[in-house]
Enzyme design. Sequence first.
Site, short mmCIF file in Angstrom:
data_model
loop_
_atom_site.label_atom_id
_atom_site.label_comp_id
_atom_site.label_asym_id
_atom_site.label_seq_id
_atom_site.Cartn_x
_atom_site.Cartn_y
_atom_site.Cartn_z
N HIS A 37 0.85 -1.19 0.00
CA HIS A 37 0.00 0.00 0.00
C HIS A 37 0.88 1.24 0.00
O HIS A 37 1.98 1.24 0.58
CB HIS A 37 -0.89 0.02 1.24
CG HIS A 37 -1.70 -1.23 1.38
ND1 HIS A 37 -2.93 -1.39 0.80
CD2 HIS A 37 -1.42 -2.41 2.01
CE1 HIS A 37 -3.39 -2.60 1.07
NE2 HIS A 37 -2.49 -3.24 1.80
N VAL A 44 -8.86 3.75 -0.77
CA VAL A 44 -9.03 2.50 -1.51
C VAL A 44 -8.41 1.34 -0.74
O VAL A 44 -9.00 0.26 -0.62
CB VAL A 44 -8.41 2.62 -2.92
CG1 VAL A 44 -8.47 1.27 -3.65
CG2 VAL A 44 -9.14 3.69 -3.73
N CYS A 45 -7.23 1.57 -0.19
CA CYS A 45 -6.54 0.52 0.56
C CYS A 45 -7.31 0.13 1.82
O CYS A 45 -7.26 -1.04 2.25
CB CYS A 45 -5.12 0.95 0.91
SG CYS A 45 -4.07 1.19 -0.54
N THR A 46 -8.00 1.07 2.41
CA THR A 46 -8.83 0.76 3.59
C THR A 46 -9.86 -0.30 3.24
O THR A 46 -10.08 -1.26 3.99
CB THR A 46 -9.51 2.05 4.10
OG1 THR A 46 -8.50 2.96 4.55
CG2 THR A 46 -10.47 1.74 5.24
N LEU A 49 -8.00 -3.79 2.70
CA LEU A 49 -7.57 -4.48 3.91
C LEU A 49 -8.75 -5.12 4.64
O LEU A 49 -8.65 -6.24 5.16
CB LEU A 49 -6.84 -3.50 4.83
CG LEU A 49 -5.43 -3.12 4.38
CD1 LEU A 49 -4.93 -1.91 5.14
CD2 LEU A 49 -4.48 -4.28 4.57
#
Length: 219
Positions: A37, A44-46, A49
Amino acid sequence: MSLRINDQAPNFTAETTDGPINFHDWLGDGWGIIFSHPKDFTPVCTTELGYVAKLKPEFEKRNCKVIGLSIDPVDNHAGWANDIEETQGHKVNFPMIADTDLKVSLLYNMFPADEDTGKENRTAMTNATVRTVFIIGPDKNIKLMMSYPMTTGRNFDEIMRVLESMQLTAEHKVATPVNWKDGDDVIIVPAVTDEMAKEKYPDGWKTLKPYLRYVKQPG
């Protein structure tokens, strides 16, 4: 030198949310996924994950560990994990690497050649290329590499599908056709002759072309 499929996955030691690890030791004798990340607290990464946390039991059923990476320190990861659980409904249940010195990012060639790899004042956009996926086999070799743009969330259902395909094809002399899903018919590889196939698939197969033969998924 750029990494390629079937290269040995570079080993490293790193601090993670589960404590220090040696990557190859952590992988053990199973499969592994490392996905990176650009920075903590990115939108977006939230979502990614949270979804990987949901899928973790399915990865475990397939003898596959997952580990994330961001350039921020462990303390930041912990705060981000709270946001992920709150917004995505799933607690982060796998380790996150704190790649504060960019060691792993550089080792895995996540930056382009002309990127300034200074560590100060980096933003998510500065780290745009640190958004990759590697699937690593039990032999510690790289089996898959993917890189994604900042604005497009990764499709972890597809990553799961590819893992299933690679595990199936590693065990049997088959390949999987376009859009294959677990349980669909597979392709007998050209290296398997019809005579060999008769022994392996006594119930027969469907031949579209001499090089394109479909058979029920083995196993």
